[in-house]
Structure formats: C-alpha cells, structure tokens
Scaffold this active site. Structure first.
Site, short mmCIF file in Angstrom:
data_model
loop_
_atom_site.label_atom_id
_atom_site.label_comp_id
_atom_site.label_asym_id
_atom_site.label_seq_id
_atom_site.Cartn_x
_atom_site.Cartn_y
_atom_site.Cartn_z
N GLU A 195 -8.23 43.50 7.97
CA GLU A 195 -7.02 44.13 7.48
C GLU A 195 -7.40 45.57 7.15
O GLU A 195 -8.39 45.80 6.45
CB GLU A 195 -6.50 43.44 6.21
CG GLU A 195 -5.18 44.06 5.76
CD GLU A 195 -4.73 43.62 4.37
OE1 GLU A 195 -5.53 43.04 3.63
OE2 GLU A 195 -3.56 43.90 4.04
N ARG A 238 -19.21 33.21 3.57
CA ARG A 238 -19.36 34.66 3.56
C ARG A 238 -20.70 35.04 2.96
O ARG A 238 -21.34 34.25 2.26
CB ARG A 238 -18.21 35.30 2.79
CG ARG A 238 -18.16 34.84 1.33
CD ARG A 238 -17.40 35.81 0.42
NE ARG A 238 -16.50 36.69 1.12
CZ ARG A 238 -15.17 36.67 1.01
NH1 ARG A 238 -14.61 35.76 0.22
NH2 ARG A 238 -14.43 37.52 1.65
N LYS A 259 -13.78 43.75 -2.28
CA LYS A 259 -13.11 45.02 -2.05
C LYS A 259 -12.58 45.58 -3.36
O LYS A 259 -12.59 46.78 -3.58
CB LYS A 259 -11.93 44.83 -1.08
CG LYS A 259 -12.33 44.87 0.38
CD LYS A 259 -11.08 44.82 1.26
CE LYS A 259 -11.47 44.70 2.73
NZ LYS A 259 -10.29 44.47 3.58
#
Length: 571
Positions: A44, A270, A280
């Site tokens: 994204e 992850r 983020k």
RNA sequence: UGGGGCGUAGCCAAGUGGUAAGGCACCGGGUUUUGGUUCCGGCAUUCGUAGGUUCGAAUCCUGCCGCCCCAGCCA
C-alpha cells in the site's frame, strides 16, 4: 542416509526449501495451475518500505525467479485514498529496483480495477449475497458481537435486490455523505470468525485518489479487493503475512461466490529484528518527532535508510535467504544482518586508511622534506582491483587509541619502546611522549627502520602490531558519522514503567567526528561508494551531505573486533 | 470462556516413522603486513510437557501448558 543425500532433500539449486516452495512444488506436480507460478508484491503506498518488506519482496520475486517461467507482479494496493500518496509510490518503486528486482511490464494498481470490482459487487447484490446497510460505524461494531458472543443482523439486511442495486448505484453517484451507507457481504452474523460476520465491502469516501482523482467516492475494502486483484492478474500463490490467516475464509468466499479464477492465499511470519522497531506507525513517529532526520536516516530500518547507511542490496538479499520462511513468530538477531553485510562488503569494498581520532607522530630520523609514495593493495580479497600509492612523510597521524602509555597484557599496538608496523609503510618505535600544559598527549616521537620499507623486513623479525596512518601534510579532512543501533534495548517495545518504545532510544546512536583525516585519494570519493577503513569498519560516502569540499562518511558497520573481546576479558 | 495459528540450542531454521542438517552468536586453536578475512575444532542423548501406538516417534494419537493474531467504514 549420506550427508549429500540428506542435503538434497531440502536444498534445491542452492536455494533452501521452505513450506511455500513445497506447496508450489506439489501444485506443479498436480498441474493445479498448468505449471504456472505467478506471485505478486502488493504494497500500500502509504509509507516507506522497510527490511520486513524486503523479506517479502525477496520471497515473492525470488520464488518467481527460481521457477521456470515464473512471474512476479508489482501491484500497488491503493484502495484507501486518505492515506496514500504518489511520493510513496515512487520510493517503493525505487527501493524494489535498488534491491535488484524487476516486475518488467507488470506494474499494476488496484485502482485500475475499480470499475471491474464494481461490476463484481453488482453481481453479488444480484445473487442476494450483498446488501446496502445504513447502520453507523458504531452500530456496526455493536452488531458485530464479540469474540465469544454472536452478532446480530442489521435491520437493513433483508432489503430486496432492486433496492440494493439502486442504493449502491446512488452511493457511487455521490448521493450520500461519508459514512452514511456501506455495502456489506451477507454471510453469517454468528460465524465464529469475526471476519465472516457480514464484512464491509465498500465505504463512502469523498476523497481524491492520488491516481483516480475524483472518479470515485466509494472505495473497496481490503478483503473484498485483494482477492479480486489477485484473480484478475492470474496470480497463483498469493503470499501474505500471518495476521491474514483469519481472512482467508473470506478471501475464498468472495471468489467462490463470484465463480472466478481462484488463487490460493498462503501466510508466513513477518520479519522481526531485535534492537529495531518495524511497524509503520512507530517508524512514522520516529520521523515526525525528530528522533531521526527522516525516513532515510541511516539508523532507520527502511530500505532507504539502510541504503544511506551503506548496506548493499546483495547483503540484504542474502540475509532474506538465510532467515528462511516459516510460520512461527520469531525475532531475528541483527547480528545476522550485520554478518551478511560484512561478508558482502569484504569482497567488494576498497581498503583505505582513515584516522578518526588523530594523534600526531614525528619520525625523528626521517628526512624533513622527503615524501615517498608507498604502494598499497586495494583489496586483498580481489587482486583485480590492483594497487594505489599513498604518501609517507616525516609527520603522520595515527589513531589515538592505538597508543597506550602503559601497555596491558597482549597489547601489540604502540607503546613507549615498542615497535609496530605502519601498514604499507615502515616499522616504527616510539621513543618519547610529548604533552601539553594540561598533561594531554599531543605528539609522539618515533624512529623508523629504513630497512623495513613497505612494512616488512627479511630478518624474520616479529612485529605483531599493524597500524593505519595518514601523512599529516597530505591527508584530507573529513567528517565521519558513527552509527549504532537506534535502540539499546533488545526489545524496544518493552520499556520500564509503562513508558513507550521511545524510552529505549539509544542516546549514543549517532556520534559525529568532525576532525578526521583520510588518505588523499578519498577526495575523489563519490556519494554511495563503499569503503573499508582499514582495521575499523565499512564506511560509505553519505548520499546527501558528502561533497569534495566537505567529505562525509557514514560508518555502515564496524569490523569484528577480537581485541575488544580480549580487553573485556582482561578486566 | 469463540475462532485461527505457532512451540526443535542463546537467535533463526531443516527435518514429513529409521535414530537431531545448516547459518548466526558463543568458546578453543592454526594462518595472516587489517587483533579483518580465512581455516580447523567444540557447541541439543533430545525436539513445550505428560501419556499412548510402534521393533523404532521431533514426526502418528490423546490430554495438558505456553506464546501470537482477530471485535477498522485500515491494509
């Protein structure tokens, strides 16, 4: 079983296997996708890529590279206009390119599929599988139930197809304000998996999209959009992270209801690194609150930060290979990343001499006005890089911490009366220590052995210590930035007394040295070039602040330091 | 107390019924004009735990324990 055969069971073409490869191998064998392997990396565009994304990039592109005819798409999952920006699209493209991957002619945007997604939604409404709901966001949350209690159905759930069609069309036409209505899938409000309790497919957002502009005021939600994107592109294996495992039933449900091509979603864990934060949100805070200088601050785990720090793409790719791919949550030791870095840079970085904390030495028996050009090897690991010359003269600088007035045990650097080798220079012996009126050492008087030119004699004399140096008159002044981990806590999230991760920020993560001296050739250094400062570490000319007039070098990573270990033990 | 996952060395991670790969870290030692590199050697009698099946179990079965994720109109 022999070791060789054992290895063959889990290594193919030098690539370690993992559970995803096993799934693909089985699919290939059964002909599930007619021999195709087609993955995608779907960021994204709402932030900068970090080392965790690099793992995913290496996985997806790497998988495609390793299977005959394999392909990997780069697809921007740009379904939320309020968070996304063109700037991020560009940085993401650059980072992927820098890592050495190429999506060729397959650069896609979810926003390009909005019309088709809309058609699919209409199809779902027509089959009675989706409805327009007027409940507020808060009501929807209440109606959803909890982890242990079932939800209840919305009073709007049983609107007829024509009304739903009409309302949905008018949602698109902009007749309703933000939040007034949503389109929902009609599944099961008492499903044990909350994702299946009539998930929202579209929300109204009168926001300008960075690519689609104002064409749309309804935007699809991730769960609805993502499977369609994969399906449209003919993806075979849609690889995502663990938290989406719960979403897979929904991914499957949408595709099955539509009866369209159905890729399979596979989840993996992850990447987490110790001494590092990766979310983020937290990275954004570090930038916003000026704990770092920006997204590309050399202490950031972003791809751009690592690049500016001096990491090579090869090192990052090797790291991604070595950490493996599995489903258990794990925290990888940052020492492994640094190992991969040193391993790569050792082969490729030119050796140079740089004195970070200069201490002047005068070689009293060396002629005053003589300058000798000494030959120096550029890289002992790669003969093809050849040699260069560096000037030697009567007055030199050495590293201040290479001298001890009282030598500890096992010390074989310089000390009064001791002989050491100046790399590529001569053997010298320290005779006298000069101090200023504050009793600080400001100079050393030494003598050299003229027969040791090049740093070597034929008499078999044993000189264990080798120091780096620069000629005082010829050296170039430079700024050097010493970086360390941004956090001193192995797990930055665990702060004492309810403090947040910023409480664990390492106050010494950046140390700036303004009075360093580097060998003359470094005045030609180009931003982004890798060097090994002999005996010290790997350094890179800073991409932003370095110039010929004002050289700036970042320490990428130090060399392994076994003296530091010995000294620690002596204490 | 709902659902979905995961537990193999300090950290990753292979292993898929035949007797615990590999890497990092760490510890010894050799070579070395970088205390770098490199090389050699060491490092899990045991796979979260307790039972069971089997000639044989990290692998199969059962119970228990621990950790992670899910109640955005974010992705």
């Amino acid at each position: 079983m022999s070791d060789e055969i054992k290895r063959a069971t889990n290594i193919q073409n030098g690539t370690p296997t993992n559970f995803i490869r096993q799934i693909i191998d089985e699919d290939l064998k059964s002909g599930k996708y007619n021999g195709r392997v087609h993955t995608r990396f779907p960021p994204e565009p709402n932030g900068y890529l970090h080392i965790g994304h690099a793992k995913s990039i290496c996985l997806n592109f790497g998988l495609a590279e390793s299977y005959p005819g394999g392909k990997c798409n780069l697809r921007f999952d740009d379904t939320n206009p309020v968070k996304e920006e063109e700037e991020f699209v560009e940085s993401i493209k650059e980072d992927i390119r820098w890592l050495g991957f190429d999506s060729e002619d397959r650069l896609y945007f979810a926003s390009d599929y909005f019309e088709q997604m809309y058609e699919y939604a209409v199809q779902l409404i027509k089959t009675g599988k989706a409805y327009v709901d007027d409940l507020t966001a808060e009501q929807i949350r209440e109606y959803r139930g909890t982890l242990t209690e079932p939800g209840k159905e919305s009073p709007y759930r049983n609107r007829n197809v024509d009304e739903n069609l009409d309302l949905f069309r008018r949602m698109r036409a902009g007749e309703f304000p933000d939040g007034a209505k949503v389109l929902r899938a009609k599944i099961d409000m008492s499903h044990p998996n909350l994702n299946m309790r009539d998930p929202v497919m579209y929300r109204i957002l009168h926001a300008s999209h960075h690519r689609a502009g104002d064409t749309w005021c309804i935007y699809p939600m991730y769960d609805w959009a993502h499977g369609l994107e994969d399906s449209i592109e003919g993806i075979t294996h849609s690889i995502c992270t663990l938290e989406f495992e719960d979403h897979r039933p929904l991914y499957d449900w949408f595709l099955d209801q539509l009866g369209v091509y159905h890729p399979q979603q596979i989840e993996f864990a992850r990447l987490n690194l110790n001494y590092t934060v990766m979310s983020k949100r937290k990275l954004l805070r570090l930038v916003r609150e000026n704990y770092v200088s920006g997204w590309d601050d050399p202490r950031m785990p972003t791809i751009s930060g690592l690049r500016r720090r001096g990491y090579s793409p090869q090192a990052i790719r090797e790291f991604a290979e070595r950490i493996g791919v599995a489903k258990s949550n794990s925290v990888v030791d940052i020492a492994l990343l640094e190992h991969c870095l040193r391993e790569d840079l050792n082969k490729r970085a030119q050796r140079v001499m740089a004195v970070l904390d200069p201490l002047k030495i005068v070689i009293t028996n060396y002629p005053e006005d003589t300058v000798e050009e000494m030959e120096a090897v550029n890289n002992p690991e790669d003969e093809s890089t050849g040699t260069r010359t560096i000037p030697f003269s009567r007055e030199l600088y050495i590293e201040r911490n290479d001298f001890r007035e009282e030598a500890p045990r096992k010390w074989f650097r310089l000390a009064p009366g001791k002989e050491v080798r100046l790399k590529h220079g001569y053997y010298i012996t320290c005779n006298e220590v000069i101090r200023n009126d504050k009793n600080e050492i400001i100079e050393l008087r030494c003598t050299y052995d003229p027969g040791s030119r090049g740093g070597w004699t034929e008499d078999g004399r044993k000189v264990k210590g080798t120091l780096h140096w620069v000629s005082a008159a010829h050296a170039v002044k430079a700024e050097v930035r010493l970086y360390e981990n941004l956090f001193f806590a192995e797990n930055p999230e665990s702060a004492p007394d309810g403090g947040d991760f910023t409480a664990n920020i390492n106050p010494d993560s950046l140390k700036i040295l303004k009075d360093c001296r580097v060998e003359p050739g470094l005045k030609n250094a180009k931003a982004g070039e890798y060097y090994q400062f002999l005996r010290q570490g790997y350094f890179v000319a800073d991409a932003k602040d370095h110039s010929t007039d004002h050289p700036v070098f970042n320490r990428t990573v130090g060399l392994r330091d076994s003296w530091a270990k010995i000294e620690k033990k002596l204490k």
